[in-house]
Scaffold this active site. Sequence first.
Site, mmCIF file in Angstrom:
data_model
loop_
_atom_site.group_PDB
_atom_site.id
_atom_site.type_symbol
_atom_site.label_atom_id
_atom_site.label_comp_id
_atom_site.label_asym_id
_atom_site.label_seq_id
_atom_site.Cartn_x
_atom_site.Cartn_y
_atom_site.Cartn_z
ATOM 1 N N ASN A 218 -25.442 -33.495 -16.453
ATOM 2 C CA ASN A 218 -24.922 -33.082 -17.755
ATOM 3 C C ASN A 218 -25.075 -31.575 -17.876
ATOM 4 O O ASN A 218 -26.047 -31.007 -17.380
ATOM 5 C CB ASN A 218 -25.723 -33.761 -18.875
ATOM 6 C CG ASN A 218 -25.227 -33.371 -20.267
ATOM 7 O OD1 ASN A 218 -24.026 -33.324 -20.517
ATOM 8 N ND2 ASN A 218 -26.151 -33.077 -21.173
ATOM 9 N N HIS B 158 -25.444 -28.536 -20.654
ATOM 10 C CA HIS B 158 -25.859 -28.428 -22.060
ATOM 11 C C HIS B 158 -26.002 -26.946 -22.430
ATOM 12 O O HIS B 158 -26.610 -26.173 -21.682
ATOM 13 C CB HIS B 158 -27.197 -29.159 -22.251
ATOM 14 C CG HIS B 158 -27.637 -29.199 -23.674
ATOM 15 N ND1 HIS B 158 -27.165 -30.139 -24.578
ATOM 16 C CD2 HIS B 158 -28.482 -28.393 -24.365
ATOM 17 C CE1 HIS B 158 -27.713 -29.907 -25.762
ATOM 18 N NE2 HIS B 158 -28.521 -28.855 -25.662
ATOM 19 N N GLY C 278 -12.739 -30.167 -23.133
ATOM 20 C CA GLY C 278 -12.508 -30.227 -21.690
ATOM 21 C C GLY C 278 -12.358 -28.877 -21.001
ATOM 22 O O GLY C 278 -11.719 -28.785 -19.951
ATOM 23 N N SER C 279 -12.957 -27.821 -21.568
ATOM 24 C CA SER C 279 -12.826 -26.523 -20.884
ATOM 25 C C SER C 279 -13.658 -26.500 -19.596
ATOM 26 O O SER C 279 -13.267 -25.847 -18.624
ATOM 27 C CB SER C 279 -13.208 -25.362 -21.809
ATOM 28 O OG SER C 279 -14.578 -25.371 -22.102
ATOM 29 N N ILE D 29 -25.260 -42.990 -21.659
ATOM 30 C CA ILE D 29 -24.763 -43.683 -20.470
ATOM 31 C C ILE D 29 -25.524 -44.994 -20.307
ATOM 32 O O ILE D 29 -26.756 -45.027 -20.367
ATOM 33 C CB ILE D 29 -24.958 -42.790 -19.216
ATOM 34 C CG1 ILE D 29 -24.216 -41.457 -19.395
ATOM 35 C CG2 ILE D 29 -24.495 -43.504 -17.952
ATOM 36 C CD1 ILE D 29 -22.719 -41.588 -19.556
ATOM 37 N N GLU E 199 -21.086 -21.333 -18.956
ATOM 38 C CA GLU E 199 -21.027 -22.722 -18.462
ATOM 39 C C GLU E 199 -19.960 -22.876 -17.385
ATOM 40 O O GLU E 199 -20.174 -23.548 -16.380
ATOM 41 C CB GLU E 199 -20.696 -23.690 -19.610
ATOM 42 C CG GLU E 199 -21.829 -23.927 -20.562
ATOM 43 C CD GLU E 199 -21.458 -24.958 -21.621
ATOM 44 O OE1 GLU E 199 -20.962 -26.028 -21.271
ATOM 45 O OE2 GLU E 199 -21.668 -24.662 -22.815
ATOM 46 N N LYS F 111 -21.634 -39.763 -25.777
ATOM 47 C CA LYS F 111 -22.205 -41.115 -25.775
ATOM 48 C C LYS F 111 -23.317 -41.213 -24.744
ATOM 49 O O LYS F 111 -23.286 -40.502 -23.732
ATOM 50 C CB LYS F 111 -21.119 -42.133 -25.393
ATOM 51 C CG LYS F 111 -20.041 -42.264 -26.416
ATOM 52 C CD LYS F 111 -20.434 -43.295 -27.420
ATOM 53 C CE LYS F 111 -19.450 -43.334 -28.556
ATOM 54 N NZ LYS F 111 -19.947 -44.048 -29.706
HETATM 55 C C1 GRF Z 1 -20.150 -27.636 -23.728
HETATM 56 O O1 GRF Z 1 -20.772 -26.646 -24.486
HETATM 57 C C2 GRF Z 1 -21.164 -28.499 -23.019
HETATM 58 O O2 GRF Z 1 -22.291 -27.802 -22.604
HETATM 59 C C3 GRF Z 1 -21.556 -29.474 -24.086
HETATM 60 O O3 GRF Z 1 -20.338 -29.753 -24.755
HETATM 61 C C4 GRF Z 1 -19.443 -28.644 -24.612
HETATM 62 C C5 GRF Z 1 -18.203 -29.157 -23.981
HETATM 63 O O4 GRF Z 1 -17.214 -28.171 -23.915
HETATM 64 N N1 GRF Z 1 -22.251 -30.610 -23.561
HETATM 65 P P1 GRF Z 1 -15.845 -28.473 -23.207
HETATM 66 O O5 GRF Z 1 -15.336 -29.803 -23.754
HETATM 67 O O6 GRF Z 1 -16.085 -28.550 -21.723
HETATM 68 O O7 GRF Z 1 -14.941 -27.351 -23.593
#
Ligand code: GRF
Length: 197
Positions: A107, A109, A15-16, A93, A179, A91
């Site tokens: 999403n 990624h 959840g960062s 959707i 991200e 999962k």
């Molecule tokens: C991130 O690298 C995101 O791109 C991928 O899963 C990871 C989730 O990181 N889909 P966090 O849980 O938000 O820390």
Amino acid sequence: MKKGKNIAIFASHNGSNLNAIIHASKQKVIDSTVCLVISNNHDALALVKAQKNNIPNYVINSKTVDNVESAMLNLLVKYDIDLIFLAGYLKKIDDSILKKYNNCILNIHPSLLPKYGGKGMYGINIHNAVIDAKEPYTGVSVHMVNEEYDSGKIIVQKQIKVSTDDTPQSLQEKVLELEHMIIVDVLKKIENNIILL
Ligand code: GRF
């Protein structure tokens, strides 16, 4: 449509990215608010982060509810959600959610899709594959969600250089940091109609 969106975050682990959005919202960098967090995983730290910030949070999986799809839809309606962001949600959707939130599910990624996306491409696997292939660049993609993993229309991509001394772990850290900036930037652009959903 109103500028600030009611966002639902779906997250399976840390959840960062959720934190990055919560922070941006608190600092008024964005007008949107995280109104709901859903996880399939009871142990997801994303749930703890939601609790710390008084955000309604739910574990939805086949053990906690009879019908995952309708439980999720009910929550999305209850919290008047405009936009769903998948941030590490592992999962697929369901169709009914895809239909109801057509073009409103994104999403994030950690690769330059379509490279290193799809089944099995999550977490450190992605960065291992990037290093193994000696890619000169890697990065982040934000894309629309459809019925296949990581294959919807790409909205934003940002690349960073892979240096010769990078390890999968160092790359993972760098990409995650990127991200956190991009997820907020995308939301700002959606609010300002620079990105049209
Ligand atoms: C991130 O690298 C995101 O791109 C991928 O899963 C990871 C989730 O990181 N889909 P966090 O849980 O938000 O820390």
